[in-house]
Design an enzyme around this catalytic site. Sequence first.
Site, PDB file in Angstrom:
ATOM      1  N   TYR A   1     -81.754   5.547  20.201  1.00 58.77           N
ATOM      2  CA  TYR A   1     -81.033   5.823  21.446  1.00 58.77           C
ATOM      3  C   TYR A   1     -79.572   6.193  21.196  1.00 58.77           C
ATOM      4  O   TYR A   1     -78.700   5.889  21.990  1.00 58.77           O
ATOM      5  CB  TYR A   1     -81.151   4.635  22.412  1.00 58.77           C
TER       6      TYR A   1
ATOM      7  N   CYS B   1     -62.054  11.739  28.891  1.00 51.87           N
ATOM      8  CA  CYS B   1     -61.243  11.257  30.016  1.00 51.87           C
ATOM      9  C   CYS B   1     -62.088  10.436  30.985  1.00 51.87           C
ATOM     10  O   CYS B   1     -62.263  10.790  32.155  1.00 51.87           O
ATOM     11  CB  CYS B   1     -60.574  12.428  30.732  1.00 51.87           C
TER      12      CYS B   1
ATOM     13  N   TYR C   1     -75.123   0.708  28.917  1.00 51.36           N
ATOM     14  CA  TYR C   1     -75.732  -0.625  28.913  1.00 51.36           C
ATOM     15  C   TYR C   1     -74.752  -1.748  28.578  1.00 51.36           C
ATOM     16  O   TYR C   1     -75.184  -2.894  28.417  1.00 51.36           O
ATOM     17  CB  TYR C   1     -76.852  -0.695  27.862  1.00 51.36           C
TER      18      TYR C   1
END
Length: 420
Positions: free
Chosen positions: A375, A346, A318
């Site tokens: 979250y 990576c 987000y």
Amino acid sequence: MRHFDFKNGELHAEDVALSRIVAEVGTPVYVYSSATFEHHYRVFAESFSGIDALVAYSVKANSNIAVLATLAKLGAGADVVSGGELARALIAGIPGDRIVFSGVGKTRAEMADALDAGIKVFNVESLPELRALNEVALEKGLIAPISFRVNPDVTAGGHEKISTGAKENKFGIAWSSAEDAYAEAARLPGIRVVGVDVHIGSQIDDLAPFEAAIRKVASLIGRLRAAGHKIHAFDIGGGLGIPYGDNSRTPPPPSEYGALVKRLTSDLDVQMIFEPGRVIAGNSGVLLTEVLYVKEGEDRAFLIIDAAMNDLLRPALYDAFHDIEPVRAPGPDFQSTTYDIVGPICETGDTFAKGREMPTVASGDLLAIHSTGAYGAVQSSQYNTRPLVPEVMVRGEAYRVIRERPTIADILKTERLPDW
């Protein structure tokens, strides 16, 4: 309010030094404050005193059964979106008649389990789902209580990926089709209409979208009752935001939200149902991480930490902001450095902050990533075969590990080599 404060130069969760937890559990580790969960729940629930209201905590925000049990003791219900979350809520002591089942993709098996649990209501999001639920209920000789989640075409939310009330979103029944959907529900023998549900987004920092949605749904309730439907409940969903420590607008407090809801719904004669998640859990937790290396690049310094995007996905998913600070307070003459704070995976997206100015730190120092109670752990994964982050709950001077860190052997034992 959050119970994470500096005492004697060191960040504490309530009365426990975070470095003490790290010494036993290691890093990365999520740490939650019981007192903060309880305070945020009480403040939210008390905002609706004087009306018939059910606060059904959104389990998807933080589903640890210790968190759910903490809230259950205060009288919280639960908003679940899967059979697994339903099982968690029941194990934590939340009774079925205080559970609402949301989500666009309920399976028949999940419907059957929810019917067996005697849940309060299914928030139905499509006609195919309604018909499947009717069949499952009839097979079990039961009646399924339902509200339709209607999509009011009200846009809200701090990011396009968490806005759920616009007509282009996958959620809910189209506003233009809502009354036809209720008419079909009334004809099905395994279905009992009880209410209307709406949810417009997440991390909402303005009351105007809530007001618009409430006014539209109130009008719909009037039309549905005129058509003969008995509407007893109005589920307004969740979505109220929290401050994350950046320069964005500070969301209104629950007291202002509660006053708005009571003013707009006082003559509807319904039970109001709320599904708060982030507003209760978000600032109740921190993610602790250790600085592995300080890397000097050509045009910037990188802090490489041992937490990664698989542990906290929100910044990568987000572009979310989280306040980050050293666990040990800097001295009065500290120097500042501007860092890009990155994890070891990576992926270029494994970045927690860019150009973040903070007190200069060194390898081995501990950092706290704030506002990760919602979250955070629930979205974590074992990408790169990195074990899930443990979770710790603090109460006063005590703390307990409420989810252990699996070993590599624990991860690999679930896999099998085919016999060829």
